[in-house]
Every structure is written in structure tokens, then in C-alpha cells.
Design a protein around this motif. Structure first.
Motif, PDB file in Angstrom:
ATOM      1  N   ALA A  98      40.108   6.542 -37.144  1.00 23.98           N
ATOM      2  CA  ALA A  98      40.924   5.363 -36.832  1.00 23.98           C
ATOM      3  C   ALA A  98      40.114   4.311 -36.075  1.00 23.98           C
ATOM      4  CB  ALA A  98      42.140   5.775 -36.008  1.00 23.98           C
ATOM      5  N   LYS A  99      39.107   4.751 -35.326  1.00 24.79           N
ATOM      6  CA  LYS A  99      38.277   3.812 -34.578  1.00 24.79           C
ATOM      7  C   LYS A  99      37.183   3.200 -35.439  1.00 24.79           C
ATOM      8  CE  LYS A  99      35.113   3.574 -30.623  1.00 24.79           C
ATOM      9  NZ  LYS A  99      34.482   4.334 -29.503  1.00 24.79           N
ATOM     10  N   HIS A 100      36.501   4.019 -36.196  1.00 20.04           N
ATOM     11  CA  HIS A 100      35.300   3.548 -36.901  1.00 20.04           C
ATOM     12  C   HIS A 100      35.595   2.916 -38.260  1.00 20.04           C
ATOM     13  CE1 HIS A 100      32.297   4.969 -34.077  1.00 20.04           C
ATOM     14  NE2 HIS A 100      32.994   6.079 -33.938  1.00 20.04           N
ATOM     15  N   LYS A 101      36.595   3.382 -38.958  1.00 21.20           N
ATOM     16  CA  LYS A 101      36.870   2.825 -40.281  1.00 21.20           C
ATOM     17  C   LYS A 101      37.143   1.327 -40.227  1.00 21.20           C
ATOM     18  CE  LYS A 101      39.595   3.741 -44.472  1.00 21.20           C
ATOM     19  NZ  LYS A 101      40.598   4.644 -45.080  1.00 21.20           N
ATOM     20  N   PRO A 102      38.019   0.846 -39.335  1.00 19.68           N
ATOM     21  CA  PRO A 102      38.234  -0.612 -39.271  1.00 19.68           C
ATOM     22  C   PRO A 102      36.971  -1.383 -38.911  1.00 19.68           C
ATOM     23  CG  PRO A 102      39.987   0.562 -38.113  1.00 19.68           C
ATOM     24  CD  PRO A 102      38.916   1.571 -38.422  1.00 19.68           C
ATOM     25  N   SER A 103      36.129  -0.815 -38.040  1.00 19.69           N
ATOM     26  CA  SER A 103      34.901  -1.514 -37.640  1.00 19.69           C
ATOM     27  C   SER A 103      33.986  -1.751 -38.830  1.00 19.69           C
ATOM     28  CB  SER A 103      34.164  -0.703 -36.569  1.00 19.69           C
ATOM     29  OG  SER A 103      34.940  -0.561 -35.404  1.00 19.69           O
ATOM     30  N   THR A 104      33.879  -0.773 -39.692  1.00 20.51           N
ATOM     31  CA  THR A 104      32.984  -0.911 -40.839  1.00 20.51           C
ATOM     32  C   THR A 104      33.521  -1.915 -41.862  1.00 20.51           C
ATOM     33  OG1 THR A 104      34.020   0.884 -42.094  1.00 20.51           O
ATOM     34  CG2 THR A 104      32.242   1.479 -40.582  1.00 20.51           C
ATOM     35  N   LEU A 105      34.800  -2.184 -41.826  1.00 25.24           N
ATOM     36  CA  LEU A 105      35.397  -3.132 -42.770  1.00 25.24           C
ATOM     37  C   LEU A 105      35.490  -4.541 -42.193  1.00 25.24           C
ATOM     38  CD1 LEU A 105      38.256  -0.883 -44.200  1.00 25.24           C
ATOM     39  CD2 LEU A 105      36.081  -1.460 -45.292  1.00 25.24           C
ATOM     40  N   LYS A 109      28.494  -6.353 -42.124  1.00 23.93           N
ATOM     41  CA  LYS A 109      27.076  -6.673 -41.966  1.00 23.93           C
ATOM     42  C   LYS A 109      26.502  -6.091 -40.679  1.00 23.93           C
ATOM     43  CE  LYS A 109      27.028 -10.891 -44.733  1.00 23.93           C
ATOM     44  NZ  LYS A 109      26.236 -10.264 -45.799  1.00 23.93           N
ATOM     45  N   GLY A 110      27.378  -5.791 -39.722  1.00 22.12           N
ATOM     46  CA  GLY A 110      26.887  -5.322 -38.440  1.00 22.12           C
ATOM     47  C   GLY A 110      27.016  -3.834 -38.210  1.00 22.12           C
ATOM     48  N   PHE A 111      27.822  -3.152 -39.024  1.00 22.13           N
ATOM     49  CA  PHE A 111      28.076  -1.730 -38.806  1.00 22.13           C
ATOM     50  C   PHE A 111      27.565  -0.911 -39.982  1.00 22.13           C
ATOM     51  CE2 PHE A 111      30.953  -3.522 -35.749  1.00 22.13           C
ATOM     52  CZ  PHE A 111      31.049  -2.577 -34.747  1.00 22.13           C
ATOM     53  N   ALA A 112      26.729   0.055 -39.694  1.00 27.54           N
ATOM     54  CA  ALA A 112      26.313   1.003 -40.720  1.00 27.54           C
ATOM     55  C   ALA A 112      27.370   2.095 -40.842  1.00 27.54           C
ATOM     56  CB  ALA A 112      24.965   1.613 -40.383  1.00 27.54           C
ATOM     57  N   MET A 113      27.570   2.592 -42.041  1.00 29.15           N
ATOM     58  CA  MET A 113      28.462   3.733 -42.280  1.00 29.15           C
ATOM     59  C   MET A 113      27.587   4.950 -42.542  1.00 29.15           C
ATOM     60  SD  MET A 113      31.447   2.142 -44.742  1.00 29.15           S
ATOM     61  CE  MET A 113      32.018   3.773 -45.236  1.00 29.15           C
ATOM     62  N   ILE A 141      25.600   4.086 -45.705  1.00 36.27           N
ATOM     63  CA  ILE A 141      25.758   2.717 -46.191  1.00 36.27           C
ATOM     64  C   ILE A 141      25.219   1.785 -45.115  1.00 36.27           C
ATOM     65  CG2 ILE A 141      27.381   0.980 -47.015  1.00 36.27           C
ATOM     66  CD1 ILE A 141      29.157   3.175 -48.007  1.00 36.27           C
ATOM     67  N   ALA A 142      24.146   1.114 -45.433  1.00 39.68           N
ATOM     68  CA  ALA A 142      23.393   0.365 -44.434  1.00 39.68           C
ATOM     69  C   ALA A 142      24.060  -0.966 -44.097  1.00 39.68           C
ATOM     70  CB  ALA A 142      21.976   0.131 -44.942  1.00 39.68           C
ATOM     71  N   ASN A 143      23.721  -1.483 -42.908  1.00 40.60           N
ATOM     72  CA  ASN A 143      24.130  -2.843 -42.563  1.00 40.60           C
ATOM     73  C   ASN A 143      23.050  -3.827 -43.021  1.00 40.60           C
ATOM     74  OD1 ASN A 143      22.063  -2.432 -40.737  1.00 40.60           O
ATOM     75  ND2 ASN A 143      23.352  -2.563 -38.913  1.00 40.60           N
ATOM     76  N   GLU A 144      23.337  -5.105 -42.862  1.00 41.73           N
ATOM     77  CA  GLU A 144      22.445  -6.136 -43.399  1.00 41.73           C
ATOM     78  C   GLU A 144      21.051  -6.077 -42.791  1.00 41.73           C
ATOM     79  OE1 GLU A 144      21.188 -10.589 -43.586  1.00 41.73           O
ATOM     80  OE2 GLU A 144      21.478  -9.291 -41.857  1.00 41.73           O
ATOM     81  N   GLU A 145      20.975  -5.800 -41.496  1.00 47.77           N
ATOM     82  CA  GLU A 145      19.673  -5.761 -40.824  1.00 47.77           C
ATOM     83  C   GLU A 145      18.770  -4.690 -41.440  1.00 47.77           C
ATOM     84  OE1 GLU A 145      17.777  -5.023 -36.346  1.00 47.77           O
ATOM     85  OE2 GLU A 145      19.942  -4.921 -36.685  1.00 47.77           O
ATOM     86  N   TYR A 146      19.306  -3.491 -41.657  1.00 49.98           N
ATOM     87  CA  TYR A 146      18.469  -2.423 -42.204  1.00 49.98           C
ATOM     88  C   TYR A 146      18.143  -2.659 -43.675  1.00 49.98           C
ATOM     89  CZ  TYR A 146      16.608   2.043 -43.562  1.00 49.98           C
ATOM     90  OH  TYR A 146      15.779   3.019 -44.055  1.00 49.98           O
ATOM     91  N   ILE A 147      19.119  -3.133 -44.444  1.00 48.01           N
ATOM     92  CA  ILE A 147      18.899  -3.340 -45.876  1.00 48.01           C
ATOM     93  C   ILE A 147      17.689  -4.222 -46.134  1.00 48.01           C
ATOM     94  CG2 ILE A 147      19.855  -4.516 -47.913  1.00 48.01           C
ATOM     95  CD1 ILE A 147      22.609  -3.488 -47.061  1.00 48.01           C
ATOM     96  N   TRP A 148      17.515  -5.262 -45.315  1.00 44.79           N
ATOM     97  CA  TRP A 148      16.453  -6.245 -45.564  1.00 44.79           C
ATOM     98  C   TRP A 148      15.287  -6.135 -44.583  1.00 44.79           C
ATOM     99  CZ3 TRP A 148      16.393  -8.336 -50.096  1.00 44.79           C
ATOM    100  CH2 TRP A 148      17.589  -8.465 -50.794  1.00 44.79           C
TER     101      TRP A 148
END
Length: 362
Positions: A98-105, A109-113, A141-148
């Protein structure tokens, strides 16, 4: 309409093959030199995709995770997400989701899953993490910083890092499932939901939650290697490989089911051209599965047995068909020949390349 890859067994030969295969899979429970179960064998699904920092991809990924939990049962799973693992069906597990799922959505771009789901009791945590459990899902599932990161700061032009979801189901569970939970049908549902860049599914290695237990320190690689040599239909692929830039324009070796997105199919002449090649083949069949063409290597997901001279000609056809979109080389921490495993980098590279191309001559 997606093709149903579940073809009922209709002959005594296929029934015998099923019994023999399941017996082998159930017996493959391997311990490393520390006594930890570093690997089991079962049904594995690997899905690799771009754009892990986009909301649409995150939403699809959560649908896959939810489906996995529904099928296995949250009461049978534990979750690890940066803290000590807890029972998914318990109060702490529900609170964590309940805490982390909303953060990733809300801020993809800022939260890795990055989390693991697996069966078994999460207490004590060390026993849960260090032993291969019956069921497993690994989401990265990476965030934008790690992907690039590498493209911007290390190797310009290398392109994005990849994201993935991989999961595993034990042989005993597969035999007990009703038709709606058949693993072929379930795999197709997962791929339709996720719309990956590529995916493979079939028999494979189910690692411990902490995959280092299959690495060189405990000699899990060396324990596993003879079985990979004997049973070519057993897919072994470390999670470290799946995030590789090698896979942002190519795929890994095939499995019984191989799902190839239109972006990759274009390199082979397009979906219809590949479909015609499949129709002209001796063993292969194909069907549309969302953004992918699903290619099945024969009517039965065989393991093969090199000790008995049993190769997998259908897998060979699939491998040769998709070779132009296969990565040329890929280090894989699940592969490591005795006596040195991956500590001998030259021998490791040769073994990894040989394993990735093992079906080409069948």
C-alpha cells in the motif's frame, strides 16, 4: 485474439514424455557447497522491456504482478523490498504494498520497482533469501536515472538499460492446475498484459531469492553446469544479464515459447514474413500475442537429454529463425564450468556463448 499455446497431449508418446520430464524437474534441487538450495527446475518466464520509467509500463507491470499473486495466492508468498522479507498476506505485507505501489505510479521516473516475491516462510530471513523457493517473481523496473546512466556518463550511444519481470512455478503445481491456470495459457496472459520487447518461457532454472548463491563463491555454477550440459531445454539466465544494454536491440536464446515484438520482427522482415517462415517450417507454430508474435518450438516443451542422444530439433529451428535478432555475446552468472566457474573470465565467456547458441546445430 491471442493464440492458445496449450495443446492437449493426445498420444502415448507425449504422455510418457510429460511423466519423464516432470520426474526430472522435480528431482533437480541443487545445493551449493554451503548447503543452500541454489537452484531448482520449473516453469520460467522472462519478460524484458524498455521505458521502465513510464507510467504506462508501470501500470502494465503491476497487472502482471497482481495476476501472479492471484494465481499463486498472496497467503503463500513473502515480499522483499529493501527491508526484511514479510508475509505478503499479512498486515506488514499489505502495508508495504500500500505504501510503495502508489509511489511507483505517481512518480515513475524517480522510483525504481525492485522487489522479490517468493513462497516459503520469510522467517528467518536468511533461510528464505538464500534458498530457492517453489515460486518466485523478481521485478526490476528501473527509474529514469538508472536507465540512461551509462548512455549519458559512461558509453554514449549504448542506449538504455532494460527492465524485466521474471517468474517461476514448480512442476508439482503445474500438474495440479485447472485449465484456466495452465502455464502455457498463463504465460500468454502475462505477455499480453506486459507487451515486452521480448520474452521467453519454458523449463528453466529457479534461483534463490539472493541469486549470489548460484555464483562462484558457493560453487553453485559448477554444481548446475553438468545439468545444463545434459538437458539443453533447461534455460539458465541470471538477472544481472537481463538489465543489460545488450538486450535493448536484441534478445537472448529461445525457449519453448519465444515472444518477439514488432520492433524486433522488423529486423527479420516483419511479422507476416516471419509468420510465413514459421508456416513453412517442420516443427514451429506461431500466433499473435499483443505486440508480439509468439513462436512455439514443437508441441511439447522438451528438456532433451544429451546423455541419451535426445536433441531438440524444434528448438533448433526456432534458434536459427531468430538468430539474427539474438545478442552476439552475453556473460551470464548462472553459467560457470568446472573447475573455476566464472572466476576464469575467458573460459566463462566461451561457456556463456556456447550455451546461448546451444540449439543452433540441432
Amino acid at each position: 485474439m491471442a493464440k492458445d499455446f496449450n495443446k492437449p497431449l493426445s498420444t502415448r508418446e507425449l504422455q510418457k514424455a510429460t511423466v519423464a520430464t516432470m520426474d526430472i524437474l522435480k528431482a533437480l534441487v541443487l545445493q551449493n557447497q554451503f548447503g543452500r538450495i541454489c537452484a531448482r527446475a520449473g516453469w520460467t518466464i522472462e519478460m524484458v522491456f524498455h521505458d521502465g520509467d513510464s507510467l504506462a509500463v508501470r501500470e502494465r507491470a503491476w497487472k502482471v504482478v497482481d495476476l501472479f499473486c492471484d494465481v499463486v495466492g498472496p497467503e503463500n508468498l513473502a515480499i522483499w523490498w529493501g527491508l526484511a522479507p514479510v508475509a505478503l498476506g499479512g498486515k506488514k505485507g499489505r502495508e508495504r504494498i500500500a505504501k510503495h505501489k502508489p509511489s511507483t505510479l505517481k512518480n515513475p521516473k524517480g522510483f525504481a520497482m525492485v522487489f522479490n516475491l517468493a513462497s516459503g516462510k520469510p522467517s528467518p530471513p536468511e533461510a528464505w533469501e538464500n534458498n530457492s523457493q517453489d515460486f518466485r517473481l523478481h521485478c526490476c523496473i528501473a527509474n529514469e536515472e538508472y536507465i540512461w546512466l551509462h548512455d549519458r556518463h559512461v558509453s554514449p550511444g549504448i542506449g538504455p538499460a532494460m527492465s524485466f519481470i521474471r517468474m517461476a512455478f514448480p512442476a508439482w503445481w503445474i500438474l495440479d492446475q485447472p485449465p484456466e491456470h495452465n502455464v502455457g495459457r498463463l504465460t500468454t496472459q502475462m505477455v499480453e498484459l506486459m507487451q515486452p520487447f521480448w520474452a521467453i518461457a519454458g523449463w528453466g532454472v529457479m534461483p534463490a531469492v539472493d541469486e549470489r548463491n548460484i555464483g562462484p563463491d558457493g560453487k553453485g555454477q559448477q554444481v548446475l553446469y553438468p545439468y545444463l550440459q545434459r538437458f539443453p531445454g533447461l534455460n539458465a539466465l541470471g538477472s544481472l544479464a537481463l538489465i543489460s544494454h545488450d538486450f535493448n536491440n536484441a534478445m537472448y536464446s529461445i525457449n519453448w515459447l519465444s515472444f518477439v515484438s514488432d520492433a524486433l520482427l522488423e529486423k527479420l522482415g516483419g511479422r507476416e514474413a516471419v509468420r510465413k517462415q514459421v508456416e513453412a517450417s517442420q516443427y514451429l507454430s506461431a500466433g499473435d500475442v499483443g505486440n508480439c508474435l509468439g513462436i512455439r518450438a514443437g508441441d511439447f516443451p522438451g528438456l532433451g537429454d544429451m546423455d541419451q542422444g535426445l536433441t531438440l530439433p524444434a528448438f533448433g529451428e526456432a534458434a536459427r529463425l531468430l538468430k539474427p535478432v539474438r545478442a552476439r555475446s552475453r556473460l551470464n552468472n548462472f553459467i560457470g564450468p568446472p573447475p573455476s566457474g566464472s572466476n576464469d573470465e575467458h573460459a566463462w565467456l566461451l561457456a556463456c556463448d556456447a550455451y546461448m547458441s546451444r540449439f543452433d546445430l540441432f
